[in-house]
Design a protein around this motif. Sequence first.
Motif, PDB file in Angstrom:
ATOM      1  N   ILE A  38     -37.830 -45.211 -32.023  1.00  0.00           N
ATOM      2  CA  ILE A  38     -37.448 -44.283 -33.229  1.00  0.00           C
ATOM      3  C   ILE A  38     -37.854 -44.621 -34.365  1.00  0.00           C
ATOM      4  O   ILE A  38     -37.806 -46.081 -34.694  1.00  0.00           O
ATOM      5  CB  ILE A  38     -35.896 -44.432 -32.929  1.00  0.00           C
ATOM      6  CG1 ILE A  38     -35.307 -43.545 -31.794  1.00  0.00           C
ATOM      7  CG2 ILE A  38     -35.189 -43.834 -34.528  1.00  0.00           C
ATOM      8  CD1 ILE A  38     -33.796 -43.876 -31.688  1.00  0.00           C
ATOM      9  N   VAL A  39     -38.605 -44.077 -35.249  1.00  0.00           N
ATOM     10  CA  VAL A  39     -39.117 -44.250 -36.310  1.00  0.00           C
ATOM     11  C   VAL A  39     -38.072 -44.207 -37.482  1.00  0.00           C
ATOM     12  O   VAL A  39     -37.308 -43.212 -37.815  1.00  0.00           O
ATOM     13  CB  VAL A  39     -40.421 -43.653 -36.912  1.00  0.00           C
ATOM     14  CG1 VAL A  39     -40.933 -44.106 -38.437  1.00  0.00           C
ATOM     15  CG2 VAL A  39     -41.584 -44.026 -35.854  1.00  0.00           C
ATOM     16  N   THR A  40     -37.646 -45.138 -38.163  1.00  0.00           N
ATOM     17  CA  THR A  40     -36.545 -45.171 -39.366  1.00  0.00           C
ATOM     18  C   THR A  40     -37.078 -45.575 -40.573  1.00  0.00           C
ATOM     19  O   THR A  40     -38.100 -46.111 -40.898  1.00  0.00           O
ATOM     20  CB  THR A  40     -35.345 -45.964 -39.083  1.00  0.00           C
ATOM     21  OG1 THR A  40     -35.917 -47.427 -39.088  1.00  0.00           O
ATOM     22  CG2 THR A  40     -34.818 -45.626 -37.815  1.00  0.00           C
ATOM     23  N   PRO A  48     -30.216 -43.759 -44.709  1.00  0.00           N
ATOM     24  CA  PRO A  48     -31.032 -43.860 -43.545  1.00  0.00           C
ATOM     25  C   PRO A  48     -31.519 -42.609 -43.094  1.00  0.00           C
ATOM     26  O   PRO A  48     -30.729 -41.837 -42.784  1.00  0.00           O
ATOM     27  CB  PRO A  48     -30.306 -44.694 -42.477  1.00  0.00           C
ATOM     28  CG  PRO A  48     -28.930 -44.313 -42.896  1.00  0.00           C
ATOM     29  CD  PRO A  48     -28.825 -44.278 -44.407  1.00  0.00           C
ATOM     30  N   VAL A  49     -32.794 -42.396 -42.444  1.00  0.00           N
ATOM     31  CA  VAL A  49     -33.477 -41.427 -41.937  1.00  0.00           C
ATOM     32  C   VAL A  49     -34.148 -41.950 -40.610  1.00  0.00           C
ATOM     33  O   VAL A  49     -34.444 -43.017 -40.553  1.00  0.00           O
ATOM     34  CB  VAL A  49     -34.208 -40.481 -42.734  1.00  0.00           C
ATOM     35  CG1 VAL A  49     -33.470 -39.742 -43.800  1.00  0.00           C
ATOM     36  CG2 VAL A  49     -35.288 -41.272 -43.191  1.00  0.00           C
ATOM     37  N   GLY A  50     -34.183 -41.067 -39.672  1.00  0.00           N
ATOM     38  CA  GLY A  50     -34.892 -41.429 -38.352  1.00  0.00           C
ATOM     39  C   GLY A  50     -35.333 -40.215 -37.415  1.00  0.00           C
ATOM     40  O   GLY A  50     -34.667 -39.294 -37.512  1.00  0.00           O
ATOM     41  N   MET A  51     -36.295 -40.553 -36.555  1.00  0.00           N
ATOM     42  CA  MET A  51     -37.020 -39.523 -35.657  1.00  0.00           C
ATOM     43  C   MET A  51     -37.260 -40.371 -34.392  1.00  0.00           C
ATOM     44  O   MET A  51     -37.941 -41.114 -34.491  1.00  0.00           O
ATOM     45  CB  MET A  51     -37.819 -38.664 -36.220  1.00  0.00           C
ATOM     46  CG  MET A  51     -39.110 -39.508 -36.668  1.00  0.00           C
ATOM     47  SD  MET A  51     -40.134 -38.112 -37.396  1.00  0.00           S
ATOM     48  CE  MET A  51     -41.187 -39.346 -38.257  1.00  0.00           C
ATOM     49  N   THR A  52     -36.988 -39.552 -33.132  1.00  0.00           N
ATOM     50  CA  THR A  52     -37.617 -39.999 -31.936  1.00  0.00           C
ATOM     51  C   THR A  52     -39.115 -39.653 -31.928  1.00  0.00           C
ATOM     52  O   THR A  52     -39.352 -38.425 -32.057  1.00  0.00           O
ATOM     53  CB  THR A  52     -36.582 -39.417 -30.749  1.00  0.00           C
ATOM     54  OG1 THR A  52     -35.413 -39.785 -30.792  1.00  0.00           O
ATOM     55  CG2 THR A  52     -37.523 -39.756 -29.408  1.00  0.00           C
ATOM     56  N   VAL A  53     -39.985 -40.637 -31.575  1.00  0.00           N
ATOM     57  CA  VAL A  53     -41.364 -40.283 -31.321  1.00  0.00           C
ATOM     58  C   VAL A  53     -41.809 -40.984 -30.053  1.00  0.00           C
ATOM     59  O   VAL A  53     -41.506 -41.881 -29.618  1.00  0.00           O
ATOM     60  CB  VAL A  53     -41.881 -41.274 -32.565  1.00  0.00           C
ATOM     61  CG1 VAL A  53     -43.496 -41.279 -32.117  1.00  0.00           C
ATOM     62  CG2 VAL A  53     -41.739 -40.548 -33.885  1.00  0.00           C
ATOM     63  N   CYS A  87     -39.605 -48.575 -40.180  1.00  0.00           N
ATOM     64  CA  CYS A  87     -39.453 -49.590 -39.020  1.00  0.00           C
ATOM     65  C   CYS A  87     -39.550 -48.747 -37.783  1.00  0.00           C
ATOM     66  O   CYS A  87     -39.181 -47.691 -37.488  1.00  0.00           O
ATOM     67  CB  CYS A  87     -38.047 -50.078 -38.908  1.00  0.00           C
ATOM     68  SG  CYS A  87     -37.827 -51.508 -37.649  1.00  0.00           S
ATOM     69  N   VAL A  88     -40.390 -49.194 -37.127  1.00  0.00           N
ATOM     70  CA  VAL A  88     -40.610 -48.859 -35.444  1.00  0.00           C
ATOM     71  C   VAL A  88     -39.717 -49.310 -34.615  1.00  0.00           C
ATOM     72  O   VAL A  88     -39.699 -50.628 -34.226  1.00  0.00           O
ATOM     73  CB  VAL A  88     -41.906 -48.880 -35.023  1.00  0.00           C
ATOM     74  CG1 VAL A  88     -41.975 -48.311 -33.462  1.00  0.00           C
ATOM     75  CG2 VAL A  88     -42.910 -48.168 -35.940  1.00  0.00           C
ATOM     76  N   ASN A  89     -38.622 -48.830 -34.155  1.00  0.00           N
ATOM     77  CA  ASN A  89     -37.628 -49.254 -33.252  1.00  0.00           C
ATOM     78  C   ASN A  89     -37.992 -48.888 -31.754  1.00  0.00           C
ATOM     79  O   ASN A  89     -37.786 -47.839 -31.402  1.00  0.00           O
ATOM     80  CB  ASN A  89     -36.266 -48.789 -33.342  1.00  0.00           C
ATOM     81  CG  ASN A  89     -35.692 -49.140 -34.896  1.00  0.00           C
ATOM     82  OD1 ASN A  89     -34.994 -49.972 -35.023  1.00  0.00           O
ATOM     83  ND2 ASN A  89     -35.889 -48.308 -35.913  1.00  0.00           N
ATOM     84  N   VAL A  90     -38.423 -49.922 -30.842  1.00  0.00           N
ATOM     85  CA  VAL A  90     -38.901 -49.647 -29.675  1.00  0.00           C
ATOM     86  C   VAL A  90     -37.601 -49.729 -28.647  1.00  0.00           C
ATOM     87  O   VAL A  90     -37.170 -50.746 -28.767  1.00  0.00           O
ATOM     88  CB  VAL A  90     -39.801 -50.671 -29.139  1.00  0.00           C
ATOM     89  CG1 VAL A  90     -40.387 -50.455 -27.676  1.00  0.00           C
ATOM     90  CG2 VAL A  90     -41.160 -50.814 -30.017  1.00  0.00           C
ATOM     91  N   LEU A  91     -37.499 -48.612 -28.083  1.00  0.00           N
ATOM     92  CA  LEU A  91     -36.101 -48.464 -27.476  1.00  0.00           C
ATOM     93  C   LEU A  91     -36.047 -49.219 -25.923  1.00  0.00           C
ATOM     94  O   LEU A  91     -37.122 -49.319 -25.310  1.00  0.00           O
ATOM     95  CB  LEU A  91     -35.845 -46.928 -27.330  1.00  0.00           C
ATOM     96  CG  LEU A  91     -35.723 -46.266 -28.566  1.00  0.00           C
ATOM     97  CD1 LEU A  91     -35.178 -44.890 -28.317  1.00  0.00           C
ATOM     98  CD2 LEU A  91     -34.715 -46.905 -29.599  1.00  0.00           C
ATOM     99  N   ARG A 124     -32.854 -51.178 -38.735  1.00  0.00           N
ATOM    100  CA  ARG A 124     -33.415 -51.688 -37.402  1.00  0.00           C
ATOM    101  C   ARG A 124     -32.114 -51.119 -36.432  1.00  0.00           C
ATOM    102  O   ARG A 124     -30.941 -51.681 -36.949  1.00  0.00           O
ATOM    103  CB  ARG A 124     -33.275 -53.307 -37.492  1.00  0.00           C
ATOM    104  CG  ARG A 124     -34.957 -53.601 -38.072  1.00  0.00           C
ATOM    105  CD  ARG A 124     -34.915 -55.131 -37.919  1.00  0.00           C
ATOM    106  NE  ARG A 124     -36.190 -55.575 -38.185  1.00  0.00           N
ATOM    107  CZ  ARG A 124     -36.424 -56.797 -38.692  1.00  0.00           C
ATOM    108  NH1 ARG A 124     -35.349 -57.777 -38.521  1.00  0.00           N
ATOM    109  NH2 ARG A 124     -37.560 -57.186 -39.259  1.00  0.00           N
ATOM    110  N   LEU A 125     -32.333 -50.728 -35.522  1.00  0.00           N
ATOM    111  CA  LEU A 125     -31.194 -50.015 -34.500  1.00  0.00           C
ATOM    112  C   LEU A 125     -30.884 -51.268 -33.536  1.00  0.00           C
ATOM    113  O   LEU A 125     -31.657 -51.759 -32.796  1.00  0.00           O
ATOM    114  CB  LEU A 125     -31.678 -48.951 -33.823  1.00  0.00           C
ATOM    115  CG  LEU A 125     -32.221 -47.680 -34.782  1.00  0.00           C
ATOM    116  CD1 LEU A 125     -32.671 -46.656 -33.949  1.00  0.00           C
ATOM    117  CD2 LEU A 125     -30.956 -47.044 -35.782  1.00  0.00           C
ATOM    118  N   ALA A 126     -29.404 -51.410 -33.570  1.00  0.00           N
ATOM    119  CA  ALA A 126     -28.924 -52.355 -32.550  1.00  0.00           C
ATOM    120  C   ALA A 126     -29.310 -52.085 -31.008  1.00  0.00           C
ATOM    121  O   ALA A 126     -29.528 -50.865 -30.702  1.00  0.00           O
ATOM    122  CB  ALA A 126     -27.523 -52.551 -32.728  1.00  0.00           C
TER     123      ALA A 126
END
Length: 178
Positions: A38-40, A48-53, A87-91, A124-126
């Motif tokens: 998820i790029v935020t 905050p804004v974000g999208m799944t990539v 921020c690239v949040n690697v899920l 940064r997503l928990a």
Amino acid sequence: MNTHCSTDDIHAISATDPAGVGTAFREALAHFCSGVVIVTATDATGAPVGMTVGSFTSISMDPPLVGFFAGQNSTTLPHVIADGRFCVNVLSEDQHLLARTFARSGADKFAGTDWTPATNGSPRLAGAHAWIDCTLDQQQSIGDHDLVVGRVDALVVPQPNEPLVFHRSVFHGLRAHA
């Protein structure tokens, strides 16, 4: 023992056939496994804004660069570009519901989502498998998507868990087998 694949029953669809290529293209690419991020970023008001990539990749070690593709119809992409930081949040493997939430357009994606500001202020997503804080380096339109390249500013791997992957239109966990 020699094995081979017969192509007698396989029908190739030409990429120049607009009627048939869309479905076949998606089907063929669904067989390629990809990681999920998820790029935020933040919008002009600081929200905050974000999208799944699913099209995230490393590009260069020196300088450290990463990149992703986003559809040109994305409502989040203009905010990422305008902010100039993301921020690239690697899920993690257990974050498939979060991936689905951030894949939707128009919803309040951050409702009930725990996050903290990254070094660059992006969320940064928990529970993420890793975080990569970036500054926008380049953007280029390619087909119906934009390539976004980020210069890596900071990296964090908070916990030793497994990543979320996407294969044949389904989210999966990834387990190593000896």
